[in-house]
Design a protein around this motif. Structure first.
Motif, PDB file in Angstrom:
ATOM      1  N   VAL A  32      22.851  36.801  35.056  1.00  0.00           N
ATOM      2  CA  VAL A  32      23.923  37.413  34.953  1.00  0.00           C
ATOM      3  C   VAL A  32      24.327  38.324  36.307  1.00  0.00           C
ATOM      4  N   ALA A  33      25.550  37.958  37.030  1.00  0.00           N
ATOM      5  CA  ALA A  33      25.647  38.551  38.235  1.00  0.00           C
ATOM      6  C   ALA A  33      25.988  40.124  37.987  1.00  0.00           C
ATOM      7  N   PRO A  34      25.740  40.711  38.985  1.00  0.00           N
ATOM      8  CA  PRO A  34      25.909  42.294  38.822  1.00  0.00           C
ATOM      9  C   PRO A  34      27.482  42.559  38.882  1.00  0.00           C
ATOM     10  N   GLU A  35      28.076  43.438  38.054  1.00  0.00           N
ATOM     11  CA  GLU A  35      29.362  43.871  38.025  1.00  0.00           C
ATOM     12  C   GLU A  35      29.599  44.580  39.310  1.00  0.00           C
ATOM     13  N   VAL A  36      30.808  44.483  39.954  1.00  0.00           N
ATOM     14  CA  VAL A  36      31.243  45.341  40.979  1.00  0.00           C
ATOM     15  C   VAL A  36      32.712  45.865  40.647  1.00  0.00           C
ATOM     16  N   GLU A  37      32.684  47.037  41.148  1.00  0.00           N
ATOM     17  CA  GLU A  37      33.941  47.890  40.807  1.00  0.00           C
ATOM     18  C   GLU A  37      34.956  47.785  42.116  1.00  0.00           C
ATOM     19  N   VAL A  38      36.022  47.474  41.942  1.00  0.00           N
ATOM     20  CA  VAL A  38      36.973  47.455  43.244  1.00  0.00           C
ATOM     21  C   VAL A  38      38.330  48.066  42.823  1.00  0.00           C
ATOM     22  N   GLU A  39      38.384  49.160  43.794  1.00  0.00           N
ATOM     23  CA  GLU A  39      39.753  49.860  43.600  1.00  0.00           C
ATOM     24  C   GLU A  39      40.763  49.130  43.868  1.00  0.00           C
ATOM     25  N   LEU A  40      41.973  48.891  43.012  1.00  0.00           N
ATOM     26  CA  LEU A  40      43.082  48.376  43.227  1.00  0.00           C
ATOM     27  C   LEU A  40      44.068  48.851  44.361  1.00  0.00           C
ATOM     28  N   ARG A  41      44.176  50.099  44.222  1.00  0.00           N
ATOM     29  CA  ARG A  41      45.157  50.757  45.156  1.00  0.00           C
ATOM     30  C   ARG A  41      44.094  51.381  46.346  1.00  0.00           C
ATOM     31  N   PRO A  42      44.429  51.019  47.700  1.00  0.00           N
ATOM     32  CA  PRO A  42      43.384  51.754  48.636  1.00  0.00           C
ATOM     33  C   PRO A  42      43.778  53.300  48.915  1.00  0.00           C
ATOM     34  N   ALA A  43      42.792  54.008  49.160  1.00  0.00           N
ATOM     35  CA  ALA A  43      42.734  55.505  49.317  1.00  0.00           C
ATOM     36  C   ALA A  43      43.928  55.887  50.108  1.00  0.00           C
ATOM     37  N   ARG A  44      44.544  56.959  49.846  1.00  0.00           N
ATOM     38  CA  ARG A  44      45.885  57.196  50.422  1.00  0.00           C
ATOM     39  C   ARG A  44      45.386  58.479  51.675  1.00  0.00           C
ATOM     40  N   ARG A  45      45.427  58.163  52.970  1.00  0.00           N
ATOM     41  CA  ARG A  45      44.826  58.752  54.143  1.00  0.00           C
ATOM     42  C   ARG A  45      46.207  58.896  55.184  1.00  0.00           C
ATOM     43  N   LEU A  46      45.834  59.898  55.807  1.00  0.00           N
ATOM     44  CA  LEU A  46      46.968  60.147  56.831  1.00  0.00           C
ATOM     45  C   LEU A  46      46.594  59.317  58.104  1.00  0.00           C
ATOM     46  N   ARG A  47      47.278  58.470  58.503  1.00  0.00           N
ATOM     47  CA  ARG A  47      47.348  57.480  59.513  1.00  0.00           C
ATOM     48  C   ARG A  47      47.414  58.142  60.681  1.00  0.00           C
ATOM     49  N   ILE A  48      46.930  57.331  61.999  1.00  0.00           N
ATOM     50  CA  ILE A  48      47.362  57.938  63.473  1.00  0.00           C
ATOM     51  C   ILE A  48      48.292  58.115  63.540  1.00  0.00           C
ATOM     52  N   TRP A  49      49.768  57.322  63.086  1.00  0.00           N
ATOM     53  CA  TRP A  49      50.818  57.428  63.551  1.00  0.00           C
ATOM     54  C   TRP A  49      51.546  58.530  62.835  1.00  0.00           C
ATOM     55  N   GLN A  50      51.043  59.186  61.755  1.00  0.00           N
ATOM     56  CA  GLN A  50      51.438  60.311  61.236  1.00  0.00           C
ATOM     57  C   GLN A  50      50.723  61.568  61.914  1.00  0.00           C
ATOM     58  N   LEU A  51      49.649  61.436  62.297  1.00  0.00           N
ATOM     59  CA  LEU A  51      48.945  62.466  62.828  1.00  0.00           C
ATOM     60  C   LEU A  51      49.332  62.791  64.399  1.00  0.00           C
TER      61      LEU A  51
END
Length: 145
Positions: A32-51
Motif C-alpha cells: 500500500v502506497a502512503p497517502e499524501v495530502e495535497v492542498e487544492l488551493r495555494p496559500a494566500r500570501r502577499l506577493r512582491i508586487w503588492q508589498l
C-alpha cells in the motif's frame, strides 16, 4: 440462481489476475502506497508586487517626516513633516488592507468570515495607541512652527 461471488477461475481458466496477494481484510501492508495530502488551493500570501509600493511609500513618508524634524529645514519643515506623516499613514492603511485581503488580521481581532466577534478591549487599545502616536507627531510638528 443464487446471488454471491463468482468463481472467476471457472469462467475464464486462461485469465490471470495481477492484483497481488490479498489478506483477509485487503491488500498486504507493504504493497500500500502512503497517502499524501495535497492542498487544492495555494496559500494566500502577499506577493512582491503588492508589498513593494507599500514599503516604498512607507520609507518615503518616514524620511519626509524624520528629516525636517531632525535637521530643522526652516519654514517649510512642518509642512513637509506633516506630508510625510500623511504618506506614512496611507502606506500603513494600504498595507493593512492588503494583509486583510489575503486573510491576515491584527492580534485580537476576528479572522475574516469567522463567526467570532472582536474583543472591544483590543480595539480600544489599538485606537488609544494610534491616538497617542498621532498626538505626539502633531505636538512635535507644532513645536517646530
Amino acid at each position: 440462481m443464487e446471488a454471491g461471488p463468482r468463481d472467476t477461475e471457472q469462467e475464464a481458466p486462461g485469465r490471470r489476475h495481477d492484483a497481488g496477494p490479498l489478506s483477509a481484510d485487503g491488500p498486504d501492508e507493504h504493497d500500500v502506497a502512503p497517502e499524501v495530502e495535497v492542498e487544492l488551493r495555494p496559500a494566500r500570501r502577499l506577493r512582491i508586487w503588492q508589498l513593494a509600493p507599500i514599503v516604498i511609500l512607507a520609507a518615503l513618508g518616514s524620511l519626509m517626516f524624520a528629516f525636517p524634524l531632525a535637521f530643522e529645514f526652516g519654514d517649510g519643515g512642518p509642512v513637509v513633516a506633516m506630508l510625510g506623516l500623511l504618506i506614512s499613514g496611507c502606506a500603513a492603511g494600504w498595507g493593512m488592507m492588503a494583509a486583510r485581503r489575503v486573510g491576515h488580521t491584527l492580534p485580537g481581532l476576528a479572522a475574516r468570515g469567522s463567526a467570532e466577534r472582536p474583543d472591544w478591549r483590543v480595539i480600544g487599545l489599538y485606537v488609544a495607541a494610534c491616538a497617542v502616536l498621532v498626538g505626539l507627531a502633531v505636538w512635535r510638528v507644532a513645536r517646530l512652527g
